[in-house]
Design a protein around this motif. Structure first.
Motif, PDB file in Angstrom:
ATOM      1  N   GLY A 189       0.833  -1.196   0.000  1.00  0.00           N
ATOM      2  CA  GLY A 189       0.000   0.000   0.000  1.00  0.00           C
ATOM      3  C   GLY A 189       0.867   1.244   0.000  1.00  0.00           C
ATOM      4  N   ASP A 190       0.558   2.213   0.879  1.00  0.00           N
ATOM      5  CA  ASP A 190       1.381   3.424   0.943  1.00  0.00           C
ATOM      6  C   ASP A 190       2.624   3.231   1.815  1.00  0.00           C
ATOM      7  OD1 ASP A 190       0.462   3.526   3.570  1.00  0.00           O
ATOM      8  OD2 ASP A 190      -0.795   5.290   3.274  1.00  0.00           O
ATOM      9  N   GLY A 191       2.710   2.092   2.496  1.00  0.00           N
ATOM     10  CA  GLY A 191       3.906   1.774   3.284  1.00  0.00           C
ATOM     11  C   GLY A 191       4.022   2.526   4.595  1.00  0.00           C
ATOM     12  N   THR A 229       8.079   1.836   9.893  1.00  0.00           N
ATOM     13  CA  THR A 229       7.004   1.735   8.914  1.00  0.00           C
ATOM     14  C   THR A 229       7.320   0.610   7.935  1.00  0.00           C
ATOM     15  OG1 THR A 229       8.028   3.290   7.368  1.00  0.00           O
ATOM     16  CG2 THR A 229       6.541   4.212   9.057  1.00  0.00           C
ATOM     17  N   ASN A 230       6.295   0.147   7.259  1.00  0.00           N
ATOM     18  CA  ASN A 230       6.486  -0.898   6.255  1.00  0.00           C
ATOM     19  C   ASN A 230       7.418  -0.430   5.138  1.00  0.00           C
ATOM     20  OD1 ASN A 230       5.116  -1.930   3.391  1.00  0.00           O
ATOM     21  ND2 ASN A 230       5.478  -3.549   4.888  1.00  0.00           N
ATOM     22  N   PRO A 250      -0.205  -2.965  -4.453  1.00  0.00           N
ATOM     23  CA  PRO A 250      -1.427  -2.168  -4.254  1.00  0.00           C
ATOM     24  C   PRO A 250      -2.380  -2.842  -3.272  1.00  0.00           C
ATOM     25  CG  PRO A 250      -0.897  -2.404  -6.587  1.00  0.00           C
ATOM     26  CD  PRO A 250      -0.012  -3.358  -5.856  1.00  0.00           C
ATOM     27  N   GLU A 251      -3.051  -2.030  -2.499  1.00  0.00           N
ATOM     28  CA  GLU A 251      -3.960  -2.552  -1.484  1.00  0.00           C
ATOM     29  C   GLU A 251      -5.056  -3.407  -2.101  1.00  0.00           C
ATOM     30  OE1 GLU A 251      -7.241  -0.690   1.595  1.00  0.00           O
ATOM     31  OE2 GLU A 251      -5.343   0.387   1.323  1.00  0.00           O
ATOM     32  N   TYR A 267      -2.723  -2.642   7.604  1.00  0.00           N
ATOM     33  CA  TYR A 267      -2.744  -1.810   8.808  1.00  0.00           C
ATOM     34  C   TYR A 267      -1.675  -2.306   9.788  1.00  0.00           C
ATOM     35  CZ  TYR A 267      -7.301  -0.712   6.807  1.00  0.00           C
ATOM     36  OH  TYR A 267      -8.305  -0.350   5.950  1.00  0.00           O
ATOM     37  N   GLY A 268      -1.376  -1.507  10.792  1.00  0.00           N
ATOM     38  CA  GLY A 268      -0.353  -1.905  11.747  1.00  0.00           C
ATOM     39  C   GLY A 268      -0.516  -1.212  13.080  1.00  0.00           C
ATOM     40  N   GLN A 269       0.476  -1.372  13.929  1.00  0.00           N
ATOM     41  CA  GLN A 269       0.510  -0.748  15.250  1.00  0.00           C
ATOM     42  C   GLN A 269       1.957  -0.359  15.558  1.00  0.00           C
ATOM     43  OE1 GLN A 269       0.014  -4.162  15.083  1.00  0.00           O
ATOM     44  NE2 GLN A 269      -2.195  -4.315  14.892  1.00  0.00           N
ATOM     45  N   ARG A 270       2.127   0.743  16.241  1.00  0.00           N
ATOM     46  CA  ARG A 270       3.461   1.208  16.650  1.00  0.00           C
ATOM     47  C   ARG A 270       3.652   0.858  18.126  1.00  0.00           C
ATOM     48  NH1 ARG A 270       5.616   7.448  15.764  1.00  0.00           N
ATOM     49  NH2 ARG A 270       7.849   7.028  16.045  1.00  0.00           N
TER      50      ARG A 270
END
Length: 297
Positions: A189-191, A229-230, A250-251, A267-270
């Motif tokens: 995606g947008d990384g 980040t990714n 692409p997503e 999606y993710g978590q920090r």
């Protein structure tokens, strides 16, 4: 010291067992023949937890069992298998602990940073209480609730909210390497989604740290202190392999291939390991660059 473990044939369990030697280790497995090939013959295998009435003889119980969450598309049937494989074993183990006159000193049980659900770039420690209510959160919330029922004045419970485990021996990095080695790896995606990772060595040493420190109990984020980040993860991995990093996934393509399970990557978590650091644990691999140095070899 006598230890009972579930999930001993997985990436974490199979690498943890040699570290726990010379302790007397018993491992629950549904397939003894396969487990013997992976773990060897110097372990006592239990093929059915119903064979046990209690766990009086064990000092430590480690519960890592569970169907891999990202190996198959999340059909309703697969979701149920993911849930049942965690919840039912945890319930059985907790009941054995409750049945014990002399229960284990510590019960260590798995969970994941998926407990927090999808998040933005907010830094998340164990006190964060605004989880996004989705499948990964519901899965981990119930899993943790069941494990915490073993807590008593005789048994301390430690919950491992684990991030992406990085190792050349298997797991996420092993699956990521092929496209990056071919020069076609890149951000998803947008990384900009955060990846909370932990090196396998810190995963293992962290568990040993919790076993040895009798003041440790409760929830612990098992992630390195510096999530990325990714896009940054992809850039560093490609650089370590001397490959380009410009092709994005692409997503919409990911969703077509993986369905709802694509959320784990989009999606993710920090997440940061505040309580683990406060307990005195020192990370072997605190920075991602330290991890990818070994990828070059």
């Amino acid at each position: 010291m006598k230890i009972l473990m579930t999930g001993g044939t997985g990436l974490i369990g199979s690498n943890l067992i040699p570290l726990l030697r010379p302790c007397d280790i018993s491992a629950y497995t549904r397939n003894v023949a396969m487990a013997e090939k992976i773990l060897g013959h110097k372990i006592h295998f239990i093929s059915n937890l119903d064979q046990l009435e209690n766990v009086n003889e064990y000092d430590v119980v480690i519960n890592l069992a569970g169907e891999p969450i990202a190996d198959k598309k999340w059909t309703p049937e697969q979701k149920q298998q993911i849930e049942t494989s965690r919840w039912s074993i945890t319930e059985k183990v907790v009941q054995l602990i409750k049945n014990s006159e002399f229960p284990p000193e510590v019960f260590i049980s798995g969970s994941a940073v998926g407990y927090y659900g999808r998040q933005d770039d907010t830094i998340i420690d164990e006190s964060f209480d605004q989880a996004h209510d989705e499948f990964s959160h519901q899965l981990c919330e119930r899993w943790e609730f069941l494990a915490k029922q073993a807590q008593s004045d005789k048994t301390r419970v430690c919950i491992l909210r684990t991030g992406i485990v990085i190792s050349k021996r298997g797991g996420a990095l092993f699956k990521m390497l092929p496209p990056f080695k071919l020069g076609i790896g890149g951000p998803i995606g947008d990384g900009q989604q955060y990846m909370s990772w932990i090196h396998l060595e810190d995963m293992l040493q962290g568990i040993v740290h919790l076993i040895k420190n009798d003041t440790c109990s409760g929830v612990y984020n098992f992630t390195a202190p510096n999530p990325v980040t990714n896009a940054e993860f992809s850039k560093q991995l490609a650089s370590a392999l001397h490959r380009p990093c410009f092709l994005k996934m692409p997503e919409f393509v990911l969703r077509k291939l993986m369905g709802e399970m694509a959320d784990l990557l989009i999606y993710g978590q920090r997440v940061v390991p505040k309580r683990l650091l406060e307990s005195g644990y020192e990370f072997v691999y605190p920075e991602l660059s330290h991890v990818f140095h070994c990828v070059k070899k």
